[in-house]
Design an enzyme around this catalytic site. Structure first.
Site, mmCIF file in Angstrom:
data_model
loop_
_atom_site.group_PDB
_atom_site.id
_atom_site.type_symbol
_atom_site.label_atom_id
_atom_site.label_comp_id
_atom_site.label_asym_id
_atom_site.label_seq_id
_atom_site.Cartn_x
_atom_site.Cartn_y
_atom_site.Cartn_z
ATOM 1 N N LYS A 83 -59.444 -31.590 -11.271
ATOM 2 C CA LYS A 83 -59.995 -30.802 -12.382
ATOM 3 C C LYS A 83 -58.854 -30.440 -13.330
ATOM 4 O O LYS A 83 -57.726 -30.153 -12.880
ATOM 5 C CB LYS A 83 -60.661 -29.539 -11.825
ATOM 6 C CG LYS A 83 -61.340 -28.678 -12.885
ATOM 7 C CD LYS A 83 -62.041 -27.480 -12.252
ATOM 8 C CE LYS A 83 -62.715 -26.593 -13.288
ATOM 9 N NZ LYS A 83 -63.433 -25.442 -12.686
ATOM 10 N N SER A 103 -68.217 -24.716 -13.885
ATOM 11 C CA SER A 103 -67.380 -25.402 -14.840
ATOM 12 C C SER A 103 -66.817 -26.740 -14.359
ATOM 13 O O SER A 103 -66.286 -27.503 -15.160
ATOM 14 C CB SER A 103 -66.187 -24.491 -15.193
ATOM 15 O OG SER A 103 -65.390 -24.238 -14.048
ATOM 16 N N SER A 108 -68.478 -22.242 -9.721
ATOM 17 C CA SER A 108 -68.109 -23.467 -10.440
ATOM 18 C C SER A 108 -67.830 -24.670 -9.562
ATOM 19 O O SER A 108 -67.592 -25.766 -10.083
ATOM 20 C CB SER A 108 -66.891 -23.199 -11.328
ATOM 21 O OG SER A 108 -67.243 -22.370 -12.401
#
Length: 512
Positions: free
Chosen positions: A82, A157, A181
């Site tokens: 990420k 996210s 997330s």
């Protein structure tokens, strides 16, 4: 699109054996994954790919394996990170124009430990800007598309991480969870993810959003791969002041999770066709009330029947402050964000405006140009609740509520049940743009995940079915399993028992 070579194997353990026996090579795995990533650029899951860096890591893994050296547990396994984990060589932007083009001189601890285990990095994954969002639509570089239905959001996210796993582009991916997330995008994309206990994985080198809530974890297809990815990154880190030295009476170190998972699986196997015999599953009545879509409720109830068939029993419990987790979270998280992001002023860090007449205007213009609307909204909200005259009324009250929410979980997990099970989200993935102009509706979608972050507890999300109707039938439903502190091994063992008798985690989108 031809699937990458790694999709021919049932997870990391099988890949490790094939690599050790030289039936495949790390370079072959990396090249096929890079080709697949290029073929699925339409998903917008990756923000930075550097084939030369990736293949150099793959060749190093092959050399170590060929030399008979003691290779790490992930030697040659292709993963991605990420874009909030700083990673040497690759750009790290937190999906923000504020950090456009930034290349870190060091690795985050999570990246460093996965590199030490031999993993091969394929690139950096798209996400909501500074990890603020529930749909991945807040990225400055455009939204990620859900591989199951490209009209739908992938969740946020960590939407890029979940979409990349669902599309078969990577074996697994790193992610972060501040309010859901990891778990919510895993649910929306039909894959598995775990948010571990706060403090068990280092936050060093992870770009901060809400420091008392942020926690790193992996996303992968099934629970056994989550064990493979989570165990190496767990452990005390003196560079992170919130890193735990001990998990209960055991050192916070790699190996703890794997040992506890293996012990649970061994005990479960000894129980024959009732591997979960005696397990008390708490069902919070607040998770199944108004606001939960009928198709999600049906999929979760069917999964609970499967757990009962495996020997578990349902226990009715109450988490009475579930609804209050939303206002508490959206006071505490923006307050911490407003503090963490104050460093991006165009002087010390981040984008600097081209035109200004003085320091104040330079800072103001730089922040207005560098941050997107949702980040600006949360900074303003956080600054307001921390301002003189409002701190006691909002921030302190939210912190008191946070303690009460944690106490509710301890009351349930201490004596009434062993784990808590419920939906990850009230609905399946919604359409792109459907809630973009209604932040309150977006925040309400986090109602079943926020409270874990406030309490610091671990939670697993696994696929358990699909929605219903012409649109939702192609959109996955996620099941959340919540445990007490440091209970990650048992949670993944329970998830593994479920996945041994179901096939939701093996299904792939029609477009893959």
């Amino acid at each position: 699109m031809s699937l990458p070579l790694h999709t021919e194997f049932d997870g990391i353990a099988a890949l490790r054996i094939a690599l050790a026996e030289r039936r495949i090579s790390a370079v072959d795995l990396a090249q096929s994954a890079l080709a697949a990533i290029d073929a699925r650029r339409d998903l917008n899951a990756f923000l930075d790919v550097d084939a030369d860096l990736t293949l150099a890591q793959a060749r190093a893994a092959d050399a170590a394996l060929a030399a008979g050296q003691t290779a790490g547990s992930l030697a040659g396994i292709p993963i991605a990170h990420k874009d909030v984990f700083v990673t040497r060589g690759w750009k790290t932007t937190a999906a923000s124009k504020m950090l456009e083009g930034y290349v870190s001189p060091f690795d985050a601890t999570v990246v460093e430990r996965l590199n030490a285990a031999g993993a091969v990095t394929l690139g950096k994954l798209n996400c909501d800007e500074f990890a603020m969002g529930s749909s991945n639509e807040n990225s400055a570089y455009g939204p990620v598309l859900n591989p199951w239905d490209t009209r739908a959001v992938p969740g946020g996210s960590s939407g890029g991480s979940a979409a990349a796993v669902a599309a078969g582009l990577v074996v697994g991916a790193t992610a972060t969870d501040t309010g859901g997330s990891i778990r919510q995008p895993a649910a929306f994309c039909g894959v598995s993810g775990i948010k571990p206990t706060y403090g068990t994985v280092s936050r060093y080198g992870m770009i901060a959003y809400g420091s008392s809530l942020d926690q790193a974890g992996p996303i992968a297809r099934h629970a056994r791969d989550l064990v493979e990815l989570l165990d190496p990154i767990m452990g005390f880190d003196p560079r992170d002041s919130t890193s735990l030295e001990h998990c209960g009476d055991k050192p916070n170190a790699s190996g703890r999770l794997r040992d506890e998972f293996d012990a649970f699986v061994a005990q479960a196997q000894a129980k024959g066709d009732k591997p979960l015999q005696g397990l008390r599953i708490g069902i919070p009545r607040e998770f199944f009330g108004t606001g939960l879509d009928a198709d999600v409720a049906m999929a979760v109830d069917t999964a609970l029947q499967q757990f009962e068939a495996l020997g578990a029993v349902r226990v009715d419990i109450s988490l009475p402050r579930t609804e209050l987790s939303i206002p508490a979270y959206y006071v505490i998280a923006p307050a911490e964000a407003s503090s963490n992001l104050s460093r991006y002023d165009g002087v010390r860090y981040g984008h600097r405006a081209d035109q200004y007449t003085g320091l104040a205007e330079m800072t103001s213009r730089s922040r207005a140009e560098g941050f997107g609307p949702e980040v600006q909204r949360r900074i303003l909200l956080g600054t307001y609740v921390l301002s003189h005259g409002y701190y006691d009324a909002y921030y302190l009250q939210a912190q008191k509520l946070r303690r009460l929410i944690a106490d509710d979980y301890q009351k349930a997990l201490g004596s009434q049940c062993d784990v808590i099970v419920g939906p990850v989200a009230p609905s399946v993935a919604w359409n792109l743009g459907e809630k973009s102009n209604d932040p309150t509706a977006m925040y309400l979608a986090d109602i079943f995940t926020l409270s874990l972050n406030l309490a610091g507890l671990p939670g697993v999300s696994i696929p358990c079915g699909f929605g219903q109707g012409a649109v939702n039938a192609q959109r996955p439903v996620g099941l959340q399993i919540i445990g007490n502190y440091f209970d990650e091994g048992r949670l993944l063992g329970i998830a593994d028992a479920f996945q041994k008798v179901t096939d939701w985690h093996t299904r792939r989108p029609a477009t893959v």
